[in-house]
Design a protein around this motif. Structure first.
Motif, PDB file in Angstrom:
ATOM      1  N   GLN A 295       0.803  -1.210   0.000  1.00  0.00           N
ATOM      2  CA  GLN A 295       0.000   0.000   0.000  1.00  0.00           C
ATOM      3  C   GLN A 295       0.851   1.282   0.000  1.00  0.00           C
ATOM      4  N   PRO A 296       1.834   1.392   0.911  1.00  0.00           N
ATOM      5  CA  PRO A 296       2.644   2.619   0.916  1.00  0.00           C
ATOM      6  C   PRO A 296       3.368   2.855  -0.414  1.00  0.00           C
ATOM      7  N   CYS A 297       3.944   1.814  -1.006  1.00  0.00           N
ATOM      8  CA  CYS A 297       4.672   1.986  -2.263  1.00  0.00           C
ATOM      9  C   CYS A 297       3.735   2.388  -3.389  1.00  0.00           C
ATOM     10  N   SER A 298       2.596   1.736  -3.439  1.00  0.00           N
ATOM     11  CA  SER A 298       1.638   2.042  -4.481  1.00  0.00           C
ATOM     12  C   SER A 298       1.177   3.496  -4.377  1.00  0.00           C
ATOM     13  N   THR A 299       0.918   3.926  -3.170  1.00  0.00           N
ATOM     14  CA  THR A 299       0.479   5.301  -2.960  1.00  0.00           C
ATOM     15  C   THR A 299       1.596   6.277  -3.346  1.00  0.00           C
ATOM     16  N   GLU A 300       2.799   5.948  -2.945  1.00  0.00           N
ATOM     17  CA  GLU A 300       3.909   6.845  -3.213  1.00  0.00           C
ATOM     18  C   GLU A 300       4.166   6.995  -4.714  1.00  0.00           C
TER      19      GLU A 300
END
Ligand SMILES: [Zn+2]
Ligand SMILES: [Zn+2]
Length: 178
Positions: free
Chosen positions: A86-91
């Motif tokens: 989730q964090p990578c995708s959002t970033e």
């Protein structure tokens, strides 16, 4: 009450139910079920269609344990078919499944919260020793969420509260403790 045993998925030869189960926390995690039940988010339109199609056709398989993120290499993907956490995708603002398309439906706060909850849970479980994991799993299987949470709380606070953990090998006679 009774743990769902037998029936589907039990026809594997050569693997009787000894005491040799691999510990798969998320399989029984209510949080993981919540994640699976929420709408497909964080992916591009094409991937969303694909996953929805799988759901419709009954081919959708929720993850039974966290998957490693292609980008940060951490085991923190909790959504089936995603390759980015989730964090990578959002970033990156990229689809969590094909990591190329633009995100069609952003993950809403609610789902993000649930995923985070699962990440924390996973971390806490990693602090347990084997015996505690068994005990935890047994409680989850029994639907004893409170008891399971207590084990997690115990693991981080007091590590050696021995008599809290029931350590007998799989006794099915459901004696209620507490
Ligand atoms: Zn990542
Ligand atoms: Zn995609």
């Amino acid at each position: 009450m009774s743990t769902a045993k037998g029936k589907a998925g039990q026809k594997k030869q050569g693997q009787k139910h000894k005491n040799s189960f691999a510990f798969v926390p998320n399989k029984f995690s209510p949080v993981a079920m919540k994640i699976a039940a929420t709408p497909i988010q964080g992916v591009c339109q094409r991937c969303k269609d694909i996953i929805e199609w799988k759901q419709r056709m009954g081919k959708y398989k929720p993850l039974t344990q966290p998957k490693t993120c292609l980008s940060c290499q951490q085991k923190r993907i909790y959504c089936a078919y995603h390759v980015l956490c989730q964090p990578c995708s959002t970033e990156k603002q990229k689809c969590a499944k094909c990591h190329e398309g633009d995100i069609a439906v952003h993950m809403d706060k609610k789902k993000e919260e649930i995923v985070k909850e699962e990440q924390e849970l996973e971390y806490k479980i990693s602090l347990l020793n084997e015996r505690q994991k068994r005990s935890y799993r047994r409680k989850i299987e029994r639907g004893d969420d409170d008891g399971a949470n207590k084990i997690l709380g115990n693991a981080s606070a007091e590590y050696s509260d021995d008599d809290f953990f029931d350590d007998e090998p799989e006794n099915e006679d459901d004696d209620v403790e507490e």
